[in-house]
Design an enzyme around this catalytic site. Sequence first.
Site, short mmCIF file in Angstrom:
data_model
loop_
_atom_site.label_atom_id
_atom_site.label_comp_id
_atom_site.label_asym_id
_atom_site.label_seq_id
_atom_site.Cartn_x
_atom_site.Cartn_y
_atom_site.Cartn_z
N THR A 184 74.98 64.09 50.17
CA THR A 184 74.39 63.76 48.87
C THR A 184 75.39 62.93 48.08
O THR A 184 76.59 63.04 48.27
CB THR A 184 74.09 65.02 48.04
OG1 THR A 184 75.32 65.73 47.89
CG2 THR A 184 73.09 65.90 48.72
N GLU A 240 68.06 65.81 50.07
CA GLU A 240 67.71 67.13 50.63
C GLU A 240 66.27 67.20 51.10
O GLU A 240 65.85 68.19 51.69
CB GLU A 240 67.94 68.22 49.56
CG GLU A 240 69.40 68.54 49.27
CD GLU A 240 69.98 67.68 48.15
OE1 GLU A 240 69.45 66.58 47.90
OE2 GLU A 240 70.98 68.12 47.54
N LYS A 254 69.47 67.89 24.48
CA LYS A 254 68.96 69.03 23.71
C LYS A 254 69.30 68.81 22.24
O LYS A 254 70.44 68.91 21.85
CB LYS A 254 69.55 70.33 24.24
CG LYS A 254 68.98 70.68 25.60
CD LYS A 254 69.87 71.57 26.43
CE LYS A 254 69.54 71.41 27.88
NZ LYS A 254 70.62 70.83 28.70
N TRP A 310 63.86 69.35 23.57
CA TRP A 310 64.38 68.48 24.61
C TRP A 310 63.90 67.05 24.41
O TRP A 310 62.74 66.81 24.06
CB TRP A 310 63.90 68.95 25.99
CG TRP A 310 64.61 70.17 26.47
CD1 TRP A 310 65.39 70.99 25.72
CD2 TRP A 310 64.62 70.69 27.80
NE1 TRP A 310 65.88 72.01 26.50
CE2 TRP A 310 65.42 71.85 27.78
CE3 TRP A 310 64.03 70.29 28.99
CZ2 TRP A 310 65.65 72.61 28.91
CZ3 TRP A 310 64.26 71.05 30.12
CH2 TRP A 310 65.06 72.20 30.09
P1 AMP Z 1 69.54 61.41 45.89
O1 AMP Z 1 69.49 62.62 46.70
O2 AMP Z 1 70.92 60.89 45.67
O3 AMP Z 1 68.60 60.37 46.35
O4 AMP Z 1 69.07 61.82 44.41
C1 AMP Z 1 67.89 62.52 44.19
C2 AMP Z 1 67.60 62.55 42.71
O5 AMP Z 1 67.28 61.23 42.25
C3 AMP Z 1 66.39 63.36 42.33
O6 AMP Z 1 66.68 64.74 42.27
C4 AMP Z 1 66.04 62.77 40.96
O7 AMP Z 1 66.87 63.29 39.95
C5 AMP Z 1 66.37 61.32 41.16
N1 AMP Z 1 65.15 60.57 41.48
C6 AMP Z 1 64.70 60.17 42.68
N2 AMP Z 1 63.55 59.47 42.55
C7 AMP Z 1 63.25 59.43 41.23
C8 AMP Z 1 62.18 58.88 40.44
N3 AMP Z 1 61.21 58.18 40.98
N4 AMP Z 1 62.22 59.09 39.11
C9 AMP Z 1 63.21 59.78 38.52
N5 AMP Z 1 64.23 60.31 39.20
C10 AMP Z 1 64.26 60.15 40.53
#
Ligand code: AMP
Length: 547
Positions: free
Chosen positions: A186, A331, A444, A449
Site C-alpha cells: 500500500t 487491499e 471536524k 463534519w
Molecule cells: P490505494 O490503496 O493507495 O489505491 O488507496 C485507496 C484509497 O484511495 C481509498 O481508500 C480511498 O480513500 C481513495 N480512493 C480511491 N478511489 C477513490 C475515488 N474514486 N474517490 C475518492 N477516493 C478514492
Amino acid sequence: MLGLMQDQPLLISNLIEFAERHHGDVEIVSRRVEGDIHRYTWRDVAMRARKVANALDAMKLAQSDRVATLAWNGYRHLELYYGVSGSGRVLHTLNPRLHPEQVIWIANHAEDQVLCFDMTFLPIVQAIHAKCPTIKQYVALCDADKLPADTGIPGLISYESWIAPQPSTYAWPSFDENTASSMCYTSGTTGNPKAALYSHRSSILHAYAACLPDVMCLSARDSVLPVVPMFHVNAWGLPYAAAMVGCKLVFPGAGMDGKSVYEMMENEKVTFAAGVPTVWQMLLGHLKPNNLKFSTLTRTVIGGSACPPAMINSFRDDYGVDVLHAWGMTEMSPLGTLCTLKNKHLTMSPEEQMKIRLKQGRAIFGVDMKIVGEDGNELPWDGKAYGDLLVKGPWIVADYFKTEGGHPLVKDAAGEAWFPTGDVATIDADGYMQITDRSKDVIKSGGEWISSIDIENIAVAHPAVAMAACIGVFHPKWDERPIVVVVKKPGAEVSRDELIQFYDGKTAKWQIPDDVVFVDAIPLGATGKMLKTRLREQLKDYKLPSL
Ligand code: AMP
C-alpha cells in the site's frame, strides 16, 4: 451432494493459454524506454512468458519466491506478469516513485529474490542493491546491446540474454487456486507499508468482474490504454482482464505526459483508458490549448482519488467521452464500486444524472459493503447518513503479508468479518456509494463534519484553478476550519476573495473555506494522489487570518 462439474483451479496461466489460442493475433503495442514503438501479439506474450518461466526454473527459484519489478507499463512487464505468476512464483511490483530507502525496506520485507527493472530505474537499483541481501539476480529490461558495461551491480544481465537461451515450450504447473500470485504494498502515508498478497483465484475472479458491462465493459472490440501503472495494484487488473476478453493493449511506457498519452491514443485507436485524476488533468491540459479531440476514445475509468465534476463534465461535453468513476483500494485488488447509471436514470436531465455520476458508484458483484456508526451498527442507505465504510469479498484482503501489530478485519455482531476501508461514505437507496472523505482527512468543525472532497470539487470547477486540496487547520472555537490550497492554471488569475465568493450558493455557508493559500505545486504521492500529510507539514506554521 456435490455438483458434477469439472474441478479446475482458476490459475493465471489459464488466461495466457486462452489468449494465445483464442485471440493470439491481437496486438500489444508498447512505447519502449528506448523511445521506439514495439508491436507484437498475445501469441508472442505467451511464448516469451514461457521463456521467463523456464529462466526462473533454471535459477532453481522455489514456488512462491518473489520476483520483483521496477518497471513502466510495457510488453516485457506483461511477460513477467504471466511467466512469474504462471510458474507459481509471486510477482512483486515495486513502486519506483518511492524513496530508495522505502524501496529497500519493502524489498527486504518481501524477501525478493530477483529484481527486473527498466533502465530508467538503474540509478535506484545502483542505490539500493547493496542493502537488499535477498536479491540474488538483477535483470535489466533491455536488449543485450543496451546493457551498460560497468553498472556496479553484480551479475547484472539483460532481460533478452536472460530469456534467449530458454525453450519456448513449458508445461504450466497446476496447483491450488488460492496460491499467492502477486503482491503490492500500500502507498501507506503513515507507518510502514503493508502488502496485499493476491491469489490466482482472487485475480481471476476480479478479472471476470472487471469485464462486466456495468464495470469496465471490456471486450474484444476494445483497444485499452492503462495509464494507471502496472505497479499500482496490477494496473487495476487490466493486464488480466485484457487477456480474458482479447482486447488490444497499448502501453505508454515512460511517456505519461499529456502529449505522449494523446499520441498513443490516437495512433492506436484507443477506445478505453484508465488512470487517476491527476493524469487526466495533464491530458486535458494538453488537449484544450491545442484544440485537439479524441477520434476513438469513448470511455475512461477514473479512480484512485475523487474525480472532480469539472473533469467529468469536460470529458463529456468537450470530448464526448464517458467517465466511469471508480473506487477501490490496494487491499481490494482494487475494484470495489463503479458508477454507471441504471435504466430508471436514463430519462433524467443531464444535471440530475450528473449528481449520480459523481458518486463512486455501485458495488460490483463479489464486493459487499456497509457503512457503520461509531457503535459499529449499520447505518441506513439514505444517501445522507455517513459512517465508516466496511467491505468483504473474495478479492479483498483477509490479512497482510507478514503482518505485524494485529490483523485488519473487524467482526460485526453477527460474527461476519469485514475489512475497514478507512473511508467515510454515504450509500443511497439505489446502492450508490459516495466517499465523503478518508477518515483522517475529514474536517471536524464545531462537531460537524466537512467533506474535503466537496470543497476541492468546487474549487477545481473555477476556470483558473488547476488543482485544489482542502485541509483542516486549528481553530480555538471550532476545533478545525477548512482552508483550500490551490494551484492556478498557467497564465490564469484568481484572487483569494474571488475564490471564496465562488463558493457562495454552492455549499452551506459554514462549510466555505476560511482562507485560500496559493502554491506552485501540491505534493503528490507515489501513485499520483495528493499527499495531504506532507501538505499539512508544509503548512504547519500557517495561521488563519482571522486569529
Ligand atoms: P490505494 O490503496 O493507495 O489505491 O488507496 C485507496 C484509497 O484511495 C481509498 O481508500 C480511498 O480513500 C481513495 N480512493 C480511491 N478511489 C477513490 C475515488 N474514486 N474517490 C475518492 N477516493 C478514492
